[in-house]
Write a protein that holds these residues in place. Structure first.
Motif, PDB file in Angstrom:
ATOM      1  N   MET A   1      41.222 -29.537 -72.915  1.00  0.00           N
ATOM      2  CA  MET A   1      40.232 -28.753 -72.159  1.00  0.00           C
ATOM      3  C   MET A   1      40.436 -27.259 -72.408  1.00  0.00           C
ATOM      4  O   MET A   1      41.555 -26.795 -72.560  1.00  0.00           O
ATOM      5  N   ASN A   2      39.310 -26.550 -72.446  1.00  0.00           N
ATOM      6  CA  ASN A   2      39.360 -25.102 -72.664  1.00  0.00           C
ATOM      7  C   ASN A   2      39.369 -24.389 -71.295  1.00  0.00           C
ATOM      8  O   ASN A   2      38.491 -24.614 -70.466  1.00  0.00           O
ATOM      9  N   PHE A   3      40.363 -23.530 -71.096  1.00  0.00           N
ATOM     10  CA  PHE A   3      40.532 -22.894 -69.784  1.00  0.00           C
ATOM     11  C   PHE A   3      40.040 -21.452 -69.723  1.00  0.00           C
ATOM     12  O   PHE A   3      40.324 -20.753 -68.748  1.00  0.00           O
ATOM     13  N   VAL A   4      39.305 -21.023 -70.745  1.00  0.00           N
ATOM     14  CA  VAL A   4      38.874 -19.618 -70.755  1.00  0.00           C
ATOM     15  C   VAL A   4      38.027 -19.321 -69.510  1.00  0.00           C
ATOM     16  O   VAL A   4      38.279 -18.356 -68.776  1.00  0.00           O
ATOM     17  N   GLU A   5      37.049 -20.170 -69.255  1.00  0.00           N
ATOM     18  CA  GLU A   5      36.139 -19.899 -68.112  1.00  0.00           C
ATOM     19  C   GLU A   5      36.842 -20.021 -66.757  1.00  0.00           C
ATOM     20  O   GLU A   5      36.757 -19.100 -65.926  1.00  0.00           O
ATOM     21  N   PRO A   6      37.580 -21.139 -66.529  1.00  0.00           N
ATOM     22  CA  PRO A   6      38.299 -21.220 -65.258  1.00  0.00           C
ATOM     23  C   PRO A   6      39.263 -20.048 -65.055  1.00  0.00           C
ATOM     24  O   PRO A   6      39.362 -19.497 -63.955  1.00  0.00           O
ATOM     25  N   GLN A   7      39.950 -19.656 -66.112  1.00  0.00           N
ATOM     26  CA  GLN A   7      40.923 -18.560 -65.945  1.00  0.00           C
ATOM     27  C   GLN A   7      40.216 -17.227 -65.690  1.00  0.00           C
ATOM     28  O   GLN A   7      40.716 -16.375 -64.958  1.00  0.00           O
ATOM     29  N   ASN A   8      39.025 -17.054 -66.280  1.00  0.00           N
ATOM     30  CA  ASN A   8      38.252 -15.842 -65.958  1.00  0.00           C
ATOM     31  C   ASN A   8      37.811 -15.866 -64.499  1.00  0.00           C
ATOM     32  O   ASN A   8      37.782 -14.837 -63.822  1.00  0.00           O
ATOM     33  N   HIS A   9      37.467 -17.050 -64.013  1.00  0.00           N
ATOM     34  CA  HIS A   9      37.092 -17.194 -62.602  1.00  0.00           C
ATOM     35  C   HIS A   9      38.273 -16.801 -61.724  1.00  0.00           C
ATOM     36  O   HIS A   9      38.127 -16.089 -60.720  1.00  0.00           O
ATOM     37  N   TYR A  10      39.462 -17.245 -62.127  1.00  0.00           N
ATOM     38  CA  TYR A  10      40.676 -16.885 -61.374  1.00  0.00           C
ATOM     39  C   TYR A  10      40.865 -15.367 -61.370  1.00  0.00           C
ATOM     40  O   TYR A  10      41.146 -14.770 -60.322  1.00  0.00           O
ATOM     41  N   ARG A  11      40.723 -14.753 -62.536  1.00  0.00           N
ATOM     42  CA  ARG A  11      40.971 -13.298 -62.602  1.00  0.00           C
ATOM     43  C   ARG A  11      40.025 -12.545 -61.666  1.00  0.00           C
ATOM     44  O   ARG A  11      40.401 -11.576 -61.024  1.00  0.00           O
ATOM     45  N   GLN A  12      38.800 -13.018 -61.578  1.00  0.00           N
ATOM     46  CA  GLN A  12      37.813 -12.332 -60.737  1.00  0.00           C
ATOM     47  C   GLN A  12      37.956 -12.698 -59.258  1.00  0.00           C
ATOM     48  O   GLN A  12      37.900 -11.828 -58.391  1.00  0.00           O
ATOM     49  N   HIS A  13      38.144 -13.988 -58.981  1.00  0.00           N
ATOM     50  CA  HIS A  13      38.063 -14.454 -57.580  1.00  0.00           C
ATOM     51  C   HIS A  13      39.403 -14.884 -56.986  1.00  0.00           C
ATOM     52  O   HIS A  13      39.516 -15.098 -55.782  1.00  0.00           O
ATOM     53  N   GLY A  14      40.427 -15.116 -57.842  1.00  0.00           N
ATOM     54  CA  GLY A  14      41.741 -15.505 -57.331  1.00  0.00           C
ATOM     55  C   GLY A  14      41.991 -17.001 -57.343  1.00  0.00           C
ATOM     56  O   GLY A  14      43.048 -17.445 -56.883  1.00  0.00           O
ATOM     57  N   TYR A  15      41.060 -17.791 -57.860  1.00  0.00           N
ATOM     58  CA  TYR A  15      41.265 -19.245 -57.884  1.00  0.00           C
ATOM     59  C   TYR A  15      40.323 -19.910 -58.876  1.00  0.00           C
ATOM     60  O   TYR A  15      39.344 -19.303 -59.307  1.00  0.00           O
ATOM     61  N   PHE A  16      40.660 -21.145 -59.246  1.00  0.00           N
ATOM     62  CA  PHE A  16      39.680 -22.019 -59.918  1.00  0.00           C
ATOM     63  C   PHE A  16      39.978 -23.473 -59.571  1.00  0.00           C
ATOM     64  O   PHE A  16      41.104 -23.808 -59.181  1.00  0.00           O
ATOM     65  N   VAL A  17      38.967 -24.311 -59.702  1.00  0.00           N
ATOM     66  CA  VAL A  17      39.109 -25.752 -59.437  1.00  0.00           C
ATOM     67  C   VAL A  17      38.681 -26.505 -60.682  1.00  0.00           C
ATOM     68  O   VAL A  17      37.663 -26.161 -61.286  1.00  0.00           O
ATOM     69  N   VAL A  18      39.459 -27.513 -61.061  1.00  0.00           N
ATOM     70  CA  VAL A  18      39.005 -28.446 -62.101  1.00  0.00           C
ATOM     71  C   VAL A  18      38.896 -29.812 -61.439  1.00  0.00           C
ATOM     72  O   VAL A  18      39.891 -30.340 -60.926  1.00  0.00           O
ATOM     73  N   ARG A  19      37.685 -30.330 -61.420  1.00  0.00           N
ATOM     74  CA  ARG A  19      37.465 -31.643 -60.789  1.00  0.00           C
ATOM     75  C   ARG A  19      37.935 -32.747 -61.742  1.00  0.00           C
ATOM     76  O   ARG A  19      37.760 -32.642 -62.961  1.00  0.00           O
ATOM     77  N   ASP A  20      38.526 -33.800 -61.207  1.00  0.00           N
ATOM     78  CA  ASP A  20      38.965 -34.968 -61.995  1.00  0.00           C
ATOM     79  C   ASP A  20      39.854 -34.588 -63.167  1.00  0.00           C
ATOM     80  O   ASP A  20      39.701 -35.123 -64.263  1.00  0.00           O
ATOM     81  N   TYR A  21      40.769 -33.680 -62.939  1.00  0.00           N
ATOM     82  CA  TYR A  21      41.648 -33.245 -64.031  1.00  0.00           C
ATOM     83  C   TYR A  21      42.735 -34.293 -64.323  1.00  0.00           C
ATOM     84  O   TYR A  21      43.186 -34.433 -65.446  1.00  0.00           O
ATOM     85  N   PHE A  22      43.140 -35.031 -63.289  1.00  0.00           N
ATOM     86  CA  PHE A  22      44.211 -36.021 -63.458  1.00  0.00           C
ATOM     87  C   PHE A  22      43.635 -37.429 -63.299  1.00  0.00           C
ATOM     88  O   PHE A  22      42.816 -37.675 -62.412  1.00  0.00           O
ATOM     89  N   ASP A  23      44.095 -38.367 -64.153  1.00  0.00           N
ATOM     90  CA  ASP A  23      43.564 -39.724 -64.039  1.00  0.00           C
ATOM     91  C   ASP A  23      44.228 -40.466 -62.873  1.00  0.00           C
ATOM     92  O   ASP A  23      45.331 -40.116 -62.429  1.00  0.00           O
ATOM     93  N   ALA A  24      43.535 -41.498 -62.407  1.00  0.00           N
ATOM     94  CA  ALA A  24      43.945 -42.192 -61.183  1.00  0.00           C
ATOM     95  C   ALA A  24      45.333 -42.814 -61.325  1.00  0.00           C
ATOM     96  O   ALA A  24      46.120 -42.819 -60.367  1.00  0.00           O
ATOM     97  N   GLN A  25      45.635 -43.328 -62.532  1.00  0.00           N
ATOM     98  CA  GLN A  25      46.947 -43.967 -62.726  1.00  0.00           C
ATOM     99  C   GLN A  25      48.092 -42.968 -62.557  1.00  0.00           C
ATOM    100  O   GLN A  25      49.106 -43.263 -61.919  1.00  0.00           O
ATOM    101  N   SER A  26      47.915 -41.775 -63.146  1.00  0.00           N
ATOM    102  CA  SER A  26      48.974 -40.751 -63.011  1.00  0.00           C
ATOM    103  C   SER A  26      49.129 -40.349 -61.553  1.00  0.00           C
ATOM    104  O   SER A  26      50.245 -40.158 -61.060  1.00  0.00           O
ATOM    105  N   ILE A  27      48.005 -40.192 -60.857  1.00  0.00           N
ATOM    106  CA  ILE A  27      48.082 -39.801 -59.443  1.00  0.00           C
ATOM    107  C   ILE A  27      48.765 -40.901 -58.626  1.00  0.00           C
ATOM    108  O   ILE A  27      49.580 -40.611 -57.747  1.00  0.00           O
ATOM    109  N   ASP A  28      48.480 -42.155 -58.955  1.00  0.00           N
ATOM    110  CA  ASP A  28      49.129 -43.261 -58.227  1.00  0.00           C
ATOM    111  C   ASP A  28      50.641 -43.224 -58.417  1.00  0.00           C
ATOM    112  O   ASP A  28      51.410 -43.409 -57.462  1.00  0.00           O
ATOM    113  N   ARG A  29      51.061 -42.961 -59.653  1.00  0.00           N
ATOM    114  CA  ARG A  29      52.508 -42.913 -59.925  1.00  0.00           C
ATOM    115  C   ARG A  29      53.153 -41.739 -59.181  1.00  0.00           C
ATOM    116  O   ARG A  29      54.219 -41.853 -58.597  1.00  0.00           O
ATOM    117  N   LEU A  30      52.447 -40.611 -59.205  1.00  0.00           N
ATOM    118  CA  LEU A  30      52.966 -39.426 -58.504  1.00  0.00           C
ATOM    119  C   LEU A  30      53.035 -39.697 -56.997  1.00  0.00           C
ATOM    120  O   LEU A  30      54.016 -39.351 -56.327  1.00  0.00           O
TER     121      LEU A  30
END
Ligand SMILES: O=C(O)CCC(=O)C(=O)O
Length: 257
Positions: free
Chosen positions: A1-30
């Protein structure tokens, strides 16, 4: 994934969100690891939990998790997927700082609180300076769908208005839980990643029996790394099994890992 846009959002607003960044199996293990930590933490902190706690910390320390579970967490924290999302936000090297686990208060009437993270150890003047020269970033990984956080966009770069300062300091008749008109609510679902600046004005939104892992990263700077517990770092054998072991930097006053 390319993070240029999310990171620009962070620089301007202080945050960014990526929806569905982690798959369900990894989240279950975590989730399985985190639940073991949380159960062990509750055993020793029941009174604190029932009194007021909304989070625990130092999940990677050896006291409450076994070595296999610690290694799973270290792999997660230093994965390419995690590091890639945020490394561009640091002017130089980034480092692991800490982990926190957020949950709902025992008392359902307990109110949340606006704050900037550094306000608990820095003076107001130092907090102002930290907006210019210190980067501490939270990566929030909700294990279940949750109400999320409320953030005041732009406050990672600017100082408080009078109302904001009165509110987070609970002064001049204001309460820390008062509504702020410029707050933005960010509901989160399991699988999402929320990245936000510890410097910005924010508060948790309680409910849905939330369980959210926050991984904190900072500049590779001794002043910030004094908040990193050396016990929370992997040893040399574990480091060999990690994708980005270089993010685990020992605080300068401790012995060689
Ligand atoms: O979720 C919460 O209760 C507060 C979160 C927070 O303050 C933080 O992550 O720094």
């Amino acid at each position: 994934m390319n993070f240029v846009e999310p990171q620009n959002h962070y620089r301007q607003h202080g945050y960014f969100v990526v929806r569905d960044y982690f798959d369900a199996q990894s989240i279950d293990r975590l989730t399985a690891v985190i639940k073991r930590f949380h159960a062990a933490w509750l055993e020793v902190n029941r009174e604190f939990y029932q009194r007021q706690a909304v989070n625990s910390a130092y999940l990677t320390n050896p006291q409450l998790l076994n070595q296999d579970d610690r290694l799973s967490l270290f792999k997660w924290i230093s994965s390419d997927q995690m590091v890639h999302a945020i490394e561009g936000l640091f002017p130089a090297d980034m480092a692991f700082m800490n982990t926190q686990l957020f949950f709902d208060p025992f008392n359902a009437n307990q109110k949340n609180y606006w704050h900037r993270d550094p306000q608990y150890h820095l003076s107001l003047e130092e907090q102002k300076a930290s907006l210019r020269n210190q980067n501490v970033i939270h990566c929030r990984i909700p294990l279940f769908d949750e109400p999320g956080l409320e953030l005041v966009p732009g406050t990672h770069k600017r100082w408080d208005s009078e109302t904001e300062l009165d509110t987070r300091l609970a002064r001049n008749g204001c309460q820390v839980s008062d509504q702020l008109s410029n707050g933005v609510e960010i509901p989160l679902n399991s699988g999402d990643l929320l990245v936000f600046s510890a410097n910005m004005i924010h508060r948790g939104l309680y409910g849905l029996d939330r369980l959210s892992l926050d991984i904190l990263f900072c500049d590779n700077d001794p002043t910030l790394l004094q908040h990193c517990d050396p016990q929370s770092l992997p040893d040399s054998t574990m480091r060999q099994r990690l994708q980005n072991p270089g993010i685990f930097v020992k605080p300068t006053s401790t012995v060689e890992l």
